[in-house]
Each structure stands twice: as C-alpha cells, then as structure tokens.
Scaffold this motif. Sequence first.
Motif, PDB file in Angstrom:
ATOM      1  N   PRO A 257       0.801  -1.230   0.000  1.00 47.82           N
ATOM      2  CA  PRO A 257       0.000   0.000   0.000  1.00 47.82           C
ATOM      3  C   PRO A 257       0.828   1.272   0.000  1.00 47.82           C
ATOM      4  N   GLU A 258       2.066   1.214   0.485  1.00 45.96           N
ATOM      5  CA  GLU A 258       2.896   2.415   0.512  1.00 45.96           C
ATOM      6  C   GLU A 258       3.202   2.941  -0.890  1.00 45.96           C
ATOM      7  N   LEU A 259       3.123   2.053  -1.883  1.00 43.14           N
ATOM      8  CA  LEU A 259       3.402   2.483  -3.253  1.00 43.14           C
ATOM      9  C   LEU A 259       2.383   3.512  -3.733  1.00 43.14           C
ATOM     10  N   ALA A 260       1.205   3.522  -3.125  1.00 42.87           N
ATOM     11  CA  ALA A 260       0.163   4.456  -3.553  1.00 42.87           C
ATOM     12  C   ALA A 260       0.648   5.897  -3.502  1.00 42.87           C
ATOM     13  N   GLN A 261       1.549   6.218  -2.567  1.00 43.73           N
ATOM     14  CA  GLN A 261       2.070   7.578  -2.481  1.00 43.73           C
ATOM     15  C   GLN A 261       2.907   7.937  -3.699  1.00 43.73           C
ATOM     16  N   ASN A 262       3.635   6.955  -4.227  1.00 43.39           N
ATOM     17  CA  ASN A 262       4.497   7.220  -5.384  1.00 43.39           C
ATOM     18  C   ASN A 262       3.703   7.536  -6.638  1.00 43.39           C
ATOM     19  N   ILE A 263       2.554   6.896  -6.783  1.00 41.62           N
ATOM     20  CA  ILE A 263       1.803   7.069  -8.031  1.00 41.62           C
ATOM     21  C   ILE A 263       0.555   7.899  -7.818  1.00 41.62           C
ATOM     22  N   LYS A 264       0.495   8.639  -6.722  1.00 41.30           N
ATOM     23  CA  LYS A 264      -0.658   9.486  -6.454  1.00 41.30           C
ATOM     24  C   LYS A 264      -0.886  10.438  -7.625  1.00 41.30           C
ATOM     25  N   GLY A 265      -2.099  10.435  -8.152  1.00 44.12           N
ATOM     26  CA  GLY A 265      -2.431  11.299  -9.282  1.00 44.12           C
ATOM     27  C   GLY A 265      -2.270  10.643 -10.633  1.00 44.12           C
ATOM     28  N   LEU A 266      -1.632   9.457 -10.676  1.00 46.79           N
ATOM     29  CA  LEU A 266      -1.401   8.796 -11.957  1.00 46.79           C
ATOM     30  C   LEU A 266      -2.538   7.863 -12.369  1.00 46.79           C
ATOM     31  N   GLU A 267      -3.418   7.512 -11.421  1.00 45.39           N
ATOM     32  CA  GLU A 267      -4.396   6.450 -11.690  1.00 45.39           C
ATOM     33  C   GLU A 267      -5.373   6.809 -12.802  1.00 45.39           C
ATOM     34  N   ALA A 268      -5.670   8.073 -12.995  1.00 50.40           N
ATOM     35  CA  ALA A 268      -6.598   8.505 -14.048  1.00 50.40           C
ATOM     36  C   ALA A 268      -5.806   8.937 -15.284  1.00 50.40           C
ATOM     37  N   PRO A 269      -6.450   8.940 -16.458  1.00 52.12           N
ATOM     38  CA  PRO A 269      -5.761   9.416 -17.659  1.00 52.12           C
ATOM     39  C   PRO A 269      -5.321  10.869 -17.527  1.00 52.12           C
ATOM     40  N   SER A 270      -4.386  11.263 -18.345  1.00 52.54           N
ATOM     41  CA  SER A 270      -3.787  12.592 -18.285  1.00 52.54           C
ATOM     42  C   SER A 270      -4.816  13.694 -18.565  1.00 52.54           C
ATOM     43  N   THR A 271      -4.560  14.835 -17.977  1.00 49.51           N
ATOM     44  CA  THR A 271      -5.386  16.019 -18.220  1.00 49.51           C
ATOM     45  C   THR A 271      -4.479  17.231 -18.387  1.00 49.51           C
ATOM     46  N   TYR A 272      -4.981  18.221 -19.064  1.00 46.01           N
ATOM     47  CA  TYR A 272      -4.260  19.491 -19.183  1.00 46.01           C
ATOM     48  C   TYR A 272      -5.256  20.567 -19.579  1.00 46.01           C
ATOM     49  N   ALA A 273      -4.885  21.801 -19.333  1.00 43.71           N
ATOM     50  CA  ALA A 273      -5.728  22.931 -19.715  1.00 43.71           C
ATOM     51  C   ALA A 273      -4.836  24.058 -20.197  1.00 43.71           C
ATOM     52  N   ILE A 274      -5.209  24.626 -21.338  1.00 46.94           N
ATOM     53  CA  ILE A 274      -4.473  25.758 -21.902  1.00 46.94           C
ATOM     54  C   ILE A 274      -5.291  27.023 -21.672  1.00 46.94           C
TER      55      ILE A 274
END
Length: 333
Positions: A257-274
Amino acid sequence: MDSRILVAALALACAPAAFAGETATQAMERMRTDAAVMQNIANTWPQLQQQARNYGQFAGYGDRLWSGEGPTVVNRMGGTELCHNTHWDSATANLVTGGLNIAGDAEAEAYALEFVSEDFLAQLGDYMNAQAQAGEQPQNLQQVEQQANAMETASNNLNGLLNTVGNQISAALGTGSTLEPLPIQNWQAGIGNIPNLSAVQYLPGPSNGAPIGWVIPPVRGFARLEDICPTGTATIPMLPFQAPVLNAVQVTIQENPELAQNIKGLEAPSTYAIPNGYLHTDGWLPVPNYAIRMSVVGVLGRDLPAIAQYMAPIDSGLARYNQDVQAILGELQ
C-alpha cells in the motif's frame, strides 16, 4: 545467504510444519502474482518506449494549421478569413493527452516494477525456508539457490536504474527539468491509452466549417464572413495500454500500500488545460491561446523521445530479470 532469506529462516525456526506449509503456499501465490506483473511490464515497457520515440515526429504538428490559428481561405469578395481549427478539435488535442499518457504509463510501471522485482526475491526466501522447515526441499535446491543469488545482484542493479528512471520521468515535464518544461501549469500525467502515431490520419471534409474572423478584410464590398472553411475528420487508432498498466499498478498496491504515495495522481488518464487569450480587437471575446497551444505540441515532440532514452537502459536488465523470474517459478512448480 541473502539477509532476507536469513530473516525468514530465523522466523520459521520454531514454527510447526503446518504453519510452514501455509507460509509456503502464501509465498508461492505472491511469487505467481509478482511474476504475472513482471511479465506484463516486460511486454509493455518496450512498446511505451517506442511510442515515446515516435513522438519525435509530433513536433511537426506544432504549427499554425494543426495547433495554432487554423487554415485561412479567400472568399469571393477578396477577403482572407481565419477558420476555426478543426485539426485541433479532432486530432491534435487528443494527441497531446496521448503524449502525457505515455509519460504517466512509464512512470507508473517504473515504480511497480521496482517493488515486484524485490518482492519476488523476498517471497522466494520465505518459500524456501518454509519448505525446509516442512522437510520438503526441492531436489534442485542448489540450482535454485544459485539462480536466487544471481537474481539478487540483478535486482539491485535493476532497481537502481528504475528509481532513477521513475524520478526522471516524474520531473521530465516539470519545472527545473533538464528537458524543456511544458509552458502550462495546469496539467497532470496519468495512466491511459496512447495513440498510434504511425496510423493517425486527418481526412479533409466539405467546406462547411466556421469562420472566426478576418486576416485581411476585403477592400470593397460588404465585409461579411462566409462559411467556406474546410473541415475534416480525424482517425486516431488508440493502443490499449491503460488496462494492463493500471492492472499492474493496482495489484502492486494491494501487496504494498505504501506504493500508492508514489503514483498518487497517476491512476486517471492525463489532463491538461491551456489558458485562453483575447482577440486584440475588442479584448472581450476569449479565444484559444494559440502561441501556448503550439508550444505545448512542440515541447512534447521534443521531450518524449528524451524520455524514451531514460527508459532505454532498463530494457536488457528487465528482459533478463523477467526470464529469471519465469524460469525459477517454473523450477519450483
């Protein structure tokens, strides 16, 4: 003897044979899980790397036609109209997300692989000592021990590289990177499918697009925009990476479960805003910030091939270690 195997041996020294058998079963199940994740990543890692290299050709999309203002047409009154950029809507914007997904997929796999390569050896130590406690050592014990010792060295070397790669990819598109940072603040790389750049097509369509303003107004006649802008349809075949990468990460998090900190925010597809800009004429109508939009595309086209170079040193070590994992699992089973 590996320190992890020694600790497991001491823990089991006074355990009854029934407990040893249970521990051996549990360790074997974890080894099978780790081996499946390892095989998954060994299959997808070189493909991600190849697609990152392919994004070198994506820099060419950072021009006016594909990412900027869009095409222009001359109408029957002699004026030059600026057309809404359907290339961006139908193709280029999705390709930006796909590029960020490559970075997210690779970063997540690096962290997952670092854990499972170590966990496999730890579980192997538990299994061997549990079998010894139960008096059920495999006939090929010496061969298994030799393989385990070789894998210990290979694991240390591989994990040193993986830790570096995970950090490099995480920082690659951010502030302070040795690469060219994205010219936007609001973005997040994540795990997702990626486009097959070699198969992306844009098919021109009929002239029924929307004009959005004058580049050169007509010198005479009514200054009226006409709907003669070209449109089209993009075909963007997607490579299905989201499911296998996400599965490898989720299985790994269940074990650690500690690995969850390393990939926090990666679970969903990428997003960006211009951020939007404004027309210079009246200052009220928000329009896309064309300069930043073009820059984002150009930066991805330049930086993703460099990320592929970060990934390259892992290839041979990953392939060899995966072969060792599958081989030793076959020996034990």
